[in-house]
Design a protein around this motif. Structure first.
Motif, PDB file in Angstrom:
ATOM      1  N   GLY A  66       0.837  -1.182   0.000  1.00  0.00           N
ATOM      2  CA  GLY A  66       0.000   0.000   0.000  1.00  0.00           C
ATOM      3  C   GLY A  66       0.879   1.240   0.000  1.00  0.00           C
ATOM      4  N   LEU A  67       0.241   2.402   0.042  1.00  0.00           N
ATOM      5  CA  LEU A  67       0.958   3.672   0.025  1.00  0.00           C
ATOM      6  C   LEU A  67       0.306   4.605   1.045  1.00  0.00           C
ATOM      7  CD1 LEU A  67       3.270   5.059  -1.603  1.00  0.00           C
ATOM      8  CD2 LEU A  67       1.487   6.089  -3.015  1.00  0.00           C
ATOM      9  N   ALA A  68       1.136   5.216   1.881  1.00  0.00           N
ATOM     10  CA  ALA A  68       0.593   6.069   2.936  1.00  0.00           C
ATOM     11  C   ALA A  68       1.581   7.176   3.253  1.00  0.00           C
ATOM     12  CB  ALA A  68       0.293   5.239   4.189  1.00  0.00           C
ATOM     13  N   GLY A  69       1.094   8.180   3.980  1.00  0.00           N
ATOM     14  CA  GLY A  69       1.976   9.257   4.397  1.00  0.00           C
ATOM     15  C   GLY A  69       1.233  10.548   4.630  1.00  0.00           C
ATOM     16  N   ARG A  70       1.945  11.646   4.376  1.00  0.00           N
ATOM     17  CA  ARG A  70       1.434  12.982   4.674  1.00  0.00           C
ATOM     18  C   ARG A  70       1.436  13.835   3.409  1.00  0.00           C
ATOM     19  NH1 ARG A  70       5.032  16.613   8.692  1.00  0.00           N
ATOM     20  NH2 ARG A  70       6.471  16.322   6.944  1.00  0.00           N
ATOM     21  N   LEU A  71       0.303  14.484   3.149  1.00  0.00           N
ATOM     22  CA  LEU A  71       0.177  15.409   2.038  1.00  0.00           C
ATOM     23  C   LEU A  71       0.128  16.831   2.586  1.00  0.00           C
ATOM     24  CD1 LEU A  71      -2.603  13.539   0.018  1.00  0.00           C
ATOM     25  CD2 LEU A  71      -0.120  13.420  -0.357  1.00  0.00           C
ATOM     26  N   THR A  72       0.863  17.739   1.957  1.00  0.00           N
ATOM     27  CA  THR A  72       0.846  19.140   2.362  1.00  0.00           C
ATOM     28  C   THR A  72       0.124  19.954   1.289  1.00  0.00           C
ATOM     29  OG1 THR A  72       2.942  18.880   3.527  1.00  0.00           O
ATOM     30  CG2 THR A  72       2.242  21.123   3.042  1.00  0.00           C
ATOM     31  N   LEU A  73      -0.844  20.769   1.715  1.00  0.00           N
ATOM     32  CA  LEU A  73      -1.687  21.517   0.793  1.00  0.00           C
ATOM     33  C   LEU A  73      -1.165  22.947   0.615  1.00  0.00           C
ATOM     34  CD1 LEU A  73      -5.218  20.350   1.994  1.00  0.00           C
ATOM     35  CD2 LEU A  73      -3.522  19.146   0.601  1.00  0.00           C
ATOM     36  N   ARG A  74      -1.738  23.651  -0.341  1.00  0.00           N
ATOM     37  CA  ARG A  74      -1.291  25.001  -0.667  1.00  0.00           C
ATOM     38  C   ARG A  74      -1.377  25.963   0.513  1.00  0.00           C
ATOM     39  NH1 ARG A  74      -0.173  25.909  -5.847  1.00  0.00           N
ATOM     40  NH2 ARG A  74      -0.857  24.341  -7.369  1.00  0.00           N
ATOM     41  N   ASP A  75      -2.346  25.739   1.395  1.00  0.00           N
ATOM     42  CA  ASP A  75      -2.503  26.643   2.534  1.00  0.00           C
ATOM     43  C   ASP A  75      -1.587  26.277   3.705  1.00  0.00           C
ATOM     44  OD1 ASP A  75      -3.662  24.342   3.515  1.00  0.00           O
ATOM     45  OD2 ASP A  75      -5.659  25.207   3.813  1.00  0.00           O
ATOM     46  N   GLY A 109       3.110  19.316  -1.642  1.00  0.00           N
ATOM     47  CA  GLY A 109       4.217  18.596  -1.023  1.00  0.00           C
ATOM     48  C   GLY A 109       3.747  17.260  -0.496  1.00  0.00           C
ATOM     49  N   TRP A 110       4.670  16.290  -0.401  1.00  0.00           N
ATOM     50  CA  TRP A 110       4.274  14.972   0.087  1.00  0.00           C
ATOM     51  C   TRP A 110       5.451  14.249   0.710  1.00  0.00           C
ATOM     52  CZ3 TRP A 110       3.822  16.584  -4.994  1.00  0.00           C
ATOM     53  CH2 TRP A 110       4.798  16.123  -5.889  1.00  0.00           C
ATOM     54  N   ASP A 111       5.103  13.426   1.697  1.00  0.00           N
ATOM     55  CA  ASP A 111       6.035  12.502   2.350  1.00  0.00           C
ATOM     56  C   ASP A 111       5.332  11.152   2.360  1.00  0.00           C
ATOM     57  OD1 ASP A 111       8.142  14.500   3.569  1.00  0.00           O
ATOM     58  OD2 ASP A 111       6.175  15.324   4.073  1.00  0.00           O
ATOM     59  N   LEU A 112       5.618  10.335   1.350  1.00  0.00           N
ATOM     60  CA  LEU A 112       4.872   9.106   1.104  1.00  0.00           C
ATOM     61  C   LEU A 112       5.794   7.902   1.146  1.00  0.00           C
ATOM     62  CD1 LEU A 112       2.816  10.473  -1.922  1.00  0.00           C
ATOM     63  CD2 LEU A 112       1.910  10.013   0.374  1.00  0.00           C
ATOM     64  N   MET A 113       5.254   6.786   1.606  1.00  0.00           N
ATOM     65  CA  MET A 113       6.064   5.577   1.729  1.00  0.00           C
ATOM     66  C   MET A 113       5.192   4.342   1.557  1.00  0.00           C
ATOM     67  SD  MET A 113       6.740   6.256   5.768  1.00  0.00           S
ATOM     68  CE  MET A 113       6.874   8.005   5.394  1.00  0.00           C
ATOM     69  N   THR A 114       5.830   3.257   1.160  1.00  0.00           N
ATOM     70  CA  THR A 114       5.119   1.995   0.954  1.00  0.00           C
ATOM     71  C   THR A 114       5.021   1.224   2.266  1.00  0.00           C
ATOM     72  OG1 THR A 114       7.165   0.841   0.403  1.00  0.00           O
ATOM     73  CG2 THR A 114       5.943   1.837  -1.416  1.00  0.00           C
ATOM     74  N   HIS A 115       4.053   0.324   2.306  1.00  0.00           N
ATOM     75  CA  HIS A 115       3.918  -0.576   3.458  1.00  0.00           C
ATOM     76  C   HIS A 115       3.248  -1.868   2.994  1.00  0.00           C
ATOM     77  CE1 HIS A 115      -0.066   1.412   3.393  1.00  0.00           C
ATOM     78  NE2 HIS A 115      -0.527   0.277   3.925  1.00  0.00           N
ATOM     79  N   SER A 116       3.582  -2.944   3.676  1.00  0.00           N
ATOM     80  CA  SER A 116       2.943  -4.224   3.390  1.00  0.00           C
ATOM     81  C   SER A 116       1.505  -4.196   3.885  1.00  0.00           C
ATOM     82  CB  SER A 116       3.699  -5.361   4.088  1.00  0.00           C
ATOM     83  OG  SER A 116       2.973  -6.570   4.023  1.00  0.00           O
ATOM     84  N   VAL A 117       0.577  -4.642   3.046  1.00  0.00           N
ATOM     85  CA  VAL A 117      -0.828  -4.623   3.446  1.00  0.00           C
ATOM     86  C   VAL A 117      -1.243  -5.909   4.155  1.00  0.00           C
ATOM     87  CG1 VAL A 117      -1.435  -3.023   1.604  1.00  0.00           C
ATOM     88  CG2 VAL A 117      -1.624  -5.486   1.196  1.00  0.00           C
ATOM     89  N   GLU A 118      -0.352  -6.870   4.267  1.00  0.00           N
ATOM     90  CA  GLU A 118      -0.659  -8.087   5.007  1.00  0.00           C
ATOM     91  C   GLU A 118      -0.778  -7.749   6.491  1.00  0.00           C
ATOM     92  OE1 GLU A 118       1.163 -12.631   5.591  1.00  0.00           O
ATOM     93  OE2 GLU A 118       2.299 -11.069   4.547  1.00  0.00           O
TER      94      GLU A 118
END
Length: 432
Positions: free
Chosen positions: A127-136, A207-216
């Motif tokens: 899967g893919l998860a993390g933090r998204l940073t918006l324009r504001d 902006g983003w700080d995203l990383m993969t993870h095992s979904v099991e």
């Protein structure tokens, strides 16, 4: 055969829930904060003025959390008792220009974070998860917890040398996951997909700080289910135990003599040198502000730090049945044998004799067995946030943890009883 239950597995069940809810450091601290809120803790902003009131408080910064409980009537020079841990784990992290691919495959460009066992990420649903940073400037957590990506391994028919020479992976060429089909790679596709999934207007993510993870999901393993297989136990196992211990002490009818603290840092796996890492100023700043908010002086701060003790809790190596020669011949930590006390005379761990006495007292108070770990003299020794914490803040630090197998794998293995034993030892330590 009926299931064997040696200890209360409720804690381990809860650990599995915590791990599943925490695919990234940002999710881990949010989950810990939610649990502390239920125990009466309140978030304080670093940009606000702090007061000296008693009770539970916490600071969130990125993938780090520092939480503390001020007992009623605590003096400014009251020492701290700290459980230290880290929230990050080795994995594959998304690059600034993520959209790539070749030969009809759509791929995501990733960078290797920390020191993962690369082979453990092959042919695994990610899967893919993390933090998204918006324009504001606001941030939004995102978690695609379904099979989205996969790093496909080359078939043995196309590389017969694997059977003779072993698998050799190039971090750049061989570790880019696929996530679909298409001849035209379009810049912005991945972020647009995440915006749509998270319900964010198109073009708002900058902006983003995203990383993969095992979904099991985490699972009990073995004939009698005495083992736990799960991702990110290095080191969310300790973050979970520390959160549970702090909440338990804060909810107790008896007041602790010291101020109990949980400090869970990011970026341990790549050196801790960040504003959210153990080698940054976060912990020291929080502790000092707590002293000054209660009317303390620099003298009170010095007295408080001089009496402070930190348990740096991280996973360690259980003796491996297939590689016993890699371990010290007289120190063989076993799973479900209780937490380990980690020692290295070259200060790769911070434990000394007085630290051992501190941990012994906590384990005896909790009626928890413990084991000693030391590296084989012929093998390099890893390190933790322990020596960093001791050196940066001048506080007594002891390195401990839980013995596991497959450290830095996408899926690690520990004894199902050890998380419960660790949490009990940490609770007794914070209460002392």
């Amino acid at each position: 055969m009926t299931e064997q239950v040696r200890f209360d597995r409720g804690h381990t069940d809860d650990l599995m829930t915590f791990l599943a809810a925490s695919p990234t450091p940002y999710h881990a601290v949010a989950t810990a904060a939610e649990r502390l809120e239920k125990a009466g803790f309140k978030q304080v902003a670093e940009t606000d003025a702090w007061d000296g009131t008693s009770g539970g408080k916490y600071v969130l910064r990125g993938g780090a959390i520092v939480a503390w409980y001020v007992p009623q009537g605590a003096a400014p020079h009251t020492p701290f008792r700290i459980v230290g841990a880290h929230t990050d784990s080795p994995n594959l992290r998304v690059k600034p220009l993520p959209d790539t691919g070749a030969h009809g495959w759509r791929q995501v460009a990733v960078e290797i974070y920390g020191g993962p066992l690369l082979n453990s990420w092959l042919d695994r649903d990610l899967g893919l998860a993390g933090r998204l940073t918006l324009r504001d400037g606001s941030t939004r957590l995102v978690n695609i917890d379904r099979p989205l990506l996969r790093v496909p391994q080359l078939a043995v028919h196309l590389d017969r040398s694997v059977t003779a020479d072993g698998l050799k992976l190039d971090k750049q060429r061989h570790m880019q996951p696929v996530w679909g089909l298409g001849r035209d790679v379009r810049d912005g596709d991945l972020i647009a997909f995440l915006e749509e999934t998270a319900g964010i207007p198109a073009g708002e993510v900058t902006g983003w700080d995203l990383m993969t993870h095992s979904v099991e999901p985490p699972a009990y393993l073995g004939r009698d289910r005495e083992l736990l297989a799960a991702p990110r136990m290095d080191n969310l196992l300790s973050v979970h135990a520390g959160t549970a211990a702090l909440a338990a002490v804060a909810s107790s009818s008896s007041l602790p003599a010291s101020i109990p603290v949980l400090a869970a840092f990011d970026h341990e796996e790549n050196g801790s040198q960040s504003d959210t890492g153990a080698d940054g100023p976060l912990l020291g700043t929080v502790l000092e502000r707590s002293v000054y908010a209660r009317g303390g002086s620099y003298e009170d701060r010095a007295r408080a730090f001089a009496g402070t003790v930190c348990l740096s809790s991280d996973t360690g190596h259980a003796v491996h049945p297939n590689y016993a020669e890699r371990h010290d011949p007289t120190h063989h930590p076993r799973v479900n044998g209780g937490p380990i006390l980690k020692v290295n005379v070259n200060n790769r761990y911070a434990t000394d004799g007085s630290g051992r006495a501190e941990f012994t007292a906590a384990c005896e108070a909790a009626d928890v067995p413990f084991q000693s770990f030391v590296s084989n003299n012929s093998m390099p020794c890893g390190t933790t946030i322990g020596p960093i914490t001791a050196a940066r803040h001048g506080i007594k630090t002891v390195d401990i943890g839980v013995a596991i197998l497959s450290m830095h794998s996408a899926r690690e293995l520990c004894g199902a009883d050890d998380p419960f034993l660790l949490a009990n030892a940490l609770t007794a330590f914070l209460e002392r």
